[in-house]
Design a protein around this motif. Structure first.
Motif, PDB file in Angstrom:
ATOM      1  N   TRP A  36    -114.922  80.540 -71.516  1.00 29.45           N
ATOM      2  CA  TRP A  36    -115.191  80.097 -70.125  1.00 29.45           C
ATOM      3  C   TRP A  36    -114.388  80.673 -68.876  1.00 29.45           C
ATOM      4  CZ3 TRP A  36    -111.491  76.922 -66.536  1.00 29.45           C
ATOM      5  CH2 TRP A  36    -112.310  76.793 -65.587  1.00 29.45           C
ATOM      6  N   ARG A  37    -112.977  80.355 -69.510  1.00 26.91           N
ATOM      7  CA  ARG A  37    -111.541  81.212 -68.849  1.00 26.91           C
ATOM      8  C   ARG A  37    -111.935  82.693 -68.849  1.00 26.91           C
ATOM      9  NH1 ARG A  37    -106.795  79.471 -68.756  1.00 26.91           N
ATOM     10  NH2 ARG A  37    -105.700  80.963 -69.640  1.00 26.91           N
ATOM     11  N   GLU A  38    -112.371  83.349 -69.358  1.00 27.78           N
ATOM     12  CA  GLU A  38    -112.759  84.609 -69.412  1.00 27.78           C
ATOM     13  C   GLU A  38    -113.785  84.833 -68.427  1.00 27.78           C
ATOM     14  OE1 GLU A  38    -111.639  88.892 -70.202  1.00 27.78           O
ATOM     15  OE2 GLU A  38    -110.914  87.018 -71.093  1.00 27.78           O
ATOM     16  N   GLN A  39    -114.607  83.726 -68.662  1.00 31.52           N
ATOM     17  CA  GLN A  39    -115.994  84.640 -67.379  1.00 31.52           C
ATOM     18  C   GLN A  39    -114.895  84.520 -65.927  1.00 31.52           C
ATOM     19  OE1 GLN A  39    -117.850  86.260 -69.162  1.00 31.52           O
ATOM     20  NE2 GLN A  39    -119.164  85.831 -67.486  1.00 31.52           N
ATOM     21  N   ARG A  40    -113.901  83.447 -65.753  1.00 31.24           N
ATOM     22  CA  ARG A  40    -113.778  82.937 -64.860  1.00 31.24           C
ATOM     23  C   ARG A  40    -111.907  84.123 -64.380  1.00 31.24           C
ATOM     24  NH1 ARG A  40    -114.606  77.788 -62.379  1.00 31.24           N
ATOM     25  NH2 ARG A  40    -116.294  77.253 -62.870  1.00 31.24           N
ATOM     26  N   GLY A  41    -112.437  84.562 -65.258  1.00 28.93           N
ATOM     27  CA  GLY A  41    -110.957  85.971 -65.091  1.00 28.93           C
ATOM     28  C   GLY A  41    -109.812  84.203 -65.006  1.00 28.93           C
ATOM     29  N   ARG A  42    -109.541  83.564 -66.265  1.00 35.10           N
ATOM     30  CA  ARG A  42    -108.406  82.662 -65.708  1.00 35.10           C
ATOM     31  C   ARG A  42    -107.523  83.471 -67.307  1.00 35.10           C
ATOM     32  NH1 ARG A  42    -109.107  77.439 -64.447  1.00 35.10           N
ATOM     33  NH2 ARG A  42    -106.496  77.542 -64.667  1.00 35.10           N
ATOM     34  N   ASN A  43    -106.711  84.459 -66.580  1.00 31.21           N
ATOM     35  CA  ASN A  43    -105.749  84.866 -68.171  1.00 31.21           C
ATOM     36  C   ASN A  43    -104.078  84.847 -68.023  1.00 31.21           C
ATOM     37  OD1 ASN A  43    -107.779  86.289 -69.063  1.00 31.21           O
ATOM     38  ND2 ASN A  43    -107.697  88.285 -66.676  1.00 31.21           N
ATOM     39  N   GLU A  44    -103.186  83.669 -67.301  1.00 30.42           N
ATOM     40  CA  GLU A  44    -102.639  82.635 -67.647  1.00 30.42           C
ATOM     41  C   GLU A  44    -101.869  82.461 -69.048  1.00 30.42           C
ATOM     42  OE1 GLU A  44    -105.162  79.798 -66.018  1.00 30.42           O
ATOM     43  OE2 GLU A  44    -104.697  81.322 -65.601  1.00 30.42           O
ATOM     44  N   TRP A  45    -100.909  82.773 -69.495  1.00 31.79           N
ATOM     45  CA  TRP A  45    -100.277  83.121 -70.182  1.00 31.79           C
ATOM     46  C   TRP A  45    -100.183  80.817 -70.585  1.00 31.79           C
ATOM     47  CZ3 TRP A  45     -99.687  86.003 -74.014  1.00 31.79           C
ATOM     48  CH2 TRP A  45     -98.937  85.838 -75.910  1.00 31.79           C
ATOM     49  N   GLU A  46    -100.780  80.188 -71.394  1.00 30.39           N
ATOM     50  CA  GLU A  46    -100.529  78.967 -72.101  1.00 30.39           C
ATOM     51  C   GLU A  46     -99.400  78.763 -72.758  1.00 30.39           C
ATOM     52  OE1 GLU A  46    -104.187  76.580 -70.424  1.00 30.39           O
ATOM     53  OE2 GLU A  46    -104.673  77.235 -72.382  1.00 30.39           O
ATOM     54  N   LEU A  47     -98.516  78.235 -72.249  1.00 31.39           N
ATOM     55  CA  LEU A  47     -97.532  78.549 -72.934  1.00 31.39           C
ATOM     56  C   LEU A  47     -97.448  77.082 -74.390  1.00 31.39           C
ATOM     57  CD1 LEU A  47     -94.483  79.995 -73.702  1.00 31.39           C
ATOM     58  CD2 LEU A  47     -93.206  77.990 -72.209  1.00 31.39           C
ATOM     59  N   THR A  48     -96.742  77.966 -75.117  1.00 33.00           N
ATOM     60  CA  THR A  48     -96.422  76.984 -76.745  1.00 33.00           C
ATOM     61  C   THR A  48     -95.092  76.241 -76.843  1.00 33.00           C
ATOM     62  OG1 THR A  48     -98.904  77.621 -77.780  1.00 33.00           O
ATOM     63  CG2 THR A  48     -97.405  75.811 -78.820  1.00 33.00           C
ATOM     64  N   SER A  49     -95.325  75.197 -76.489  1.00 31.72           N
ATOM     65  CA  SER A  49     -93.747  74.191 -77.060  1.00 31.72           C
ATOM     66  C   SER A  49     -93.126  74.204 -77.718  1.00 31.72           C
ATOM     67  CB  SER A  49     -93.769  73.301 -75.914  1.00 31.72           C
ATOM     68  OG  SER A  49     -94.107  71.880 -76.583  1.00 31.72           O
ATOM     69  N   HIS A  50     -91.909  74.052 -78.441  1.00 25.64           N
ATOM     70  CA  HIS A  50     -91.417  73.847 -79.659  1.00 25.64           C
ATOM     71  C   HIS A  50     -89.576  73.365 -79.852  1.00 25.64           C
ATOM     72  CE1 HIS A  50     -93.072  78.137 -79.695  1.00 25.64           C
ATOM     73  NE2 HIS A  50     -94.226  77.373 -80.784  1.00 25.64           N
ATOM     74  N   VAL A  51     -89.965  71.949 -80.586  1.00 28.42           N
ATOM     75  CA  VAL A  51     -89.050  71.153 -81.072  1.00 28.42           C
ATOM     76  C   VAL A  51     -88.568  71.465 -82.312  1.00 28.42           C
ATOM     77  CG1 VAL A  51     -90.608  69.365 -79.204  1.00 28.42           C
ATOM     78  CG2 VAL A  51     -91.543  69.351 -81.261  1.00 28.42           C
ATOM     79  N   GLY A  52     -88.853  71.861 -82.594  1.00 31.45           N
ATOM     80  CA  GLY A  52     -88.145  72.313 -84.766  1.00 31.45           C
ATOM     81  C   GLY A  52     -88.722  71.491 -85.707  1.00 31.45           C
ATOM     82  N   ALA A  53     -89.806  71.226 -85.107  1.00 36.22           N
ATOM     83  CA  ALA A  53     -89.975  70.045 -86.016  1.00 36.22           C
ATOM     84  C   ALA A  53     -89.713  70.832 -87.511  1.00 36.22           C
ATOM     85  CB  ALA A  53     -91.999  69.512 -86.004  1.00 36.22           C
TER      86      ALA A  53
END
Length: 418
Positions: free
Chosen positions: A392-409
């Motif tokens: 769906w995102r590729e078809q819509r041209g949505r290419n922004e980077w969705e960041l994965t957060s980290h807490v040191g688990a």
């Protein structure tokens, strides 16, 4: 009758796809010799290469300092650490500059001024500043073994490789039901599957603990800054021009990481990977691979996330057809074949979880095995959702980077792991 034949044909196709995937996943465990060959060879004491270690960090102030400190503990004599921070991220920049002030001979800070940020843009920003013979990439939350660079140096020298891919392992399997499956995925991928890809001459590289000769990387033009799976893309492009990739996995040497902290974070991460695989598939660099077998493997690998999504939907549908519709007994038996491979995969995962716990000194309890089994269908639903969302995102041209957060688990050894 047409419906029955169609269901049978789909069932047979899914059965063979699942069987191939399971066989490839078991690659490292087929013989003791194969398993032994997956490890790093012991260094001979000679250190002939220098390293530029790239550390892209965005909103990673909670984990960055620990990672830099671990890298600075490396036993190798010749390396530099280049931390890449965003111009709009003062908290992470402060941590990076503090580390550079403590050890200015080893640590440098490069600022990424792109208005829209992503990992490949950050890496390309730092590439002109690299002075080492080899460029290595790590993530900001990585826990890196001090002997890793010495082993990688020896691997380059002994094999004349252009690329060395080390192991990466998510470690906090106890954090949640999905963390358990997430850790096991990494275990199978880096412990076994990547070795098969390297042997076949086609490899989608991992995102970190990957080392590329600097001249090879520059010749390739660095990373594709418009691709959401820049690691996979680089591996495909280098494989397509015949560069030699060596993969090594050793439980003592793996880079340890943490799983995404929430289901939504995991969904977004998998969406990004799936969309990136789709982008790499559509770029068609893989079509330059010299043999039909390599091109078939490339096509299959890059489309795997979407076939997983399809499988997750079709298996329960097939079972429903067999149970509730009036179909011939032969057709009904065929519709259960994908379920059979799923059950065999479950057994292999249980054995794999035991091996994972043994190799990392982690206590795997009965509750973990139960979570592994019960959580399987729900995890497949999540992966299917991520694949659909990626399309769906590729078809819509949505290419922004969705960041994965980290807490040191992964840095906290809780009672559950003992």
């Amino acid at each position: 009758m047409l419906v029955s034949v169609s269901v049978a044909a789909i069932s047979l196709a899914l059965f063979w796809m699942a069987a191939f995937t399971l066989w490839w996943q078991m690659h490292a465990w087929r013989t003791p010799e194969t398993l032994a060959a997956t490890r790093f060879a012991s260094p001979d004491g000679q250190q002939g290469l220098s390293f530029s270690l790239l550390l892209p960090a965005r909103h990673e102030q909670l984990v960055l300092e620990h990672t830099i400190d671990r890298l600075l503990e490396s036993s190798h004599r010749d390396f530099e650490i280049i931390v890449i921070v965003g111009h709009d991220d003062p908290e992470t920049t402060e941590v990076a500059e503090r580390a550079a002030a403590r050890d200015p001979g080893r640590v440098r800070v490069v600022v990424d001024t792109h208005e829209s940020k992503n990992k490949p843009k950050a890496l390309n920003t730092a590439l002109p500043y690299c002075r080492g013979d080899v460029v290595g990439v790590f993530d900001a939350e990585d826990q890196v073994h001090p002997e890793l660079l010495a082993h990688v140096d020896h691997a380059f020298t002994a094999t004349r490789a252009d690329v060395v891919q080390g192991g990466v392992q998510l470690i906090n399997f106890h954090s949640s039901w999905y963390s358990l499956r997430n850790c096991l995925e990494y275990f199978f991928w880096f412990r076994s599957r990547l070795h098969l890809h390297a042997a076949k001459g086609f490899i989608p590289l991992g995102g970190n603990t990957v080392f590329v000769r600097t001249d090879v990387l520059r010749e390739a033009g660095g990373w594709d800054q418009n691709c959401l799976a820049e690691d996979c893309d680089l591996g495909v492009r280098l494989s397509s021009v015949g560069k030699k990739v060596v993969v090594a996995y050793d439980a003592d040497m793996v880079t340890r990481e943490e799983t995404p902290g929430t289901l939504m974070s995991l969904l977004k991460q998998r969406t990004r990977w799936n969309q990136g695989f789709l982008q790499v598939y559509r770029k068609k660099d893989w079509k330059q691979l010299p043999t039909l077998g390599q091109r078939m493997l490339a096509r299959y690998t890059l489309m795997t996330p979407f076939m997983q999504a399809f499988t997750g939907v079709i298996i329960p549908l097939n079972v429903a057809v067999a149970l509730f519709l009036d179909v011939p007994i032969g057709i009904a038996v065929i519709t259960f074949l994908p379920l059979l491979t799923a059950m065999v995969t479950f057994v292999f995962e249980i054995v794999g979880l035991h091996d994972f716990g043994r190799q990392y000194g982690l206590r795997v309890r009965l509750a973990h095995y139960l979570k592994l089994i019960v959580g399987g269908p729900f995890y497949q639903m999540l992966l299917a959702g991520a694949a659909v969302r990626a399309v769906w995102r590729e078809q819509r041209g949505r290419n922004e980077w969705e960041l994965t957060s980290h807490v040191g688990a992964h840095l906290v050894r809780e009672e559950a792991t003992r």
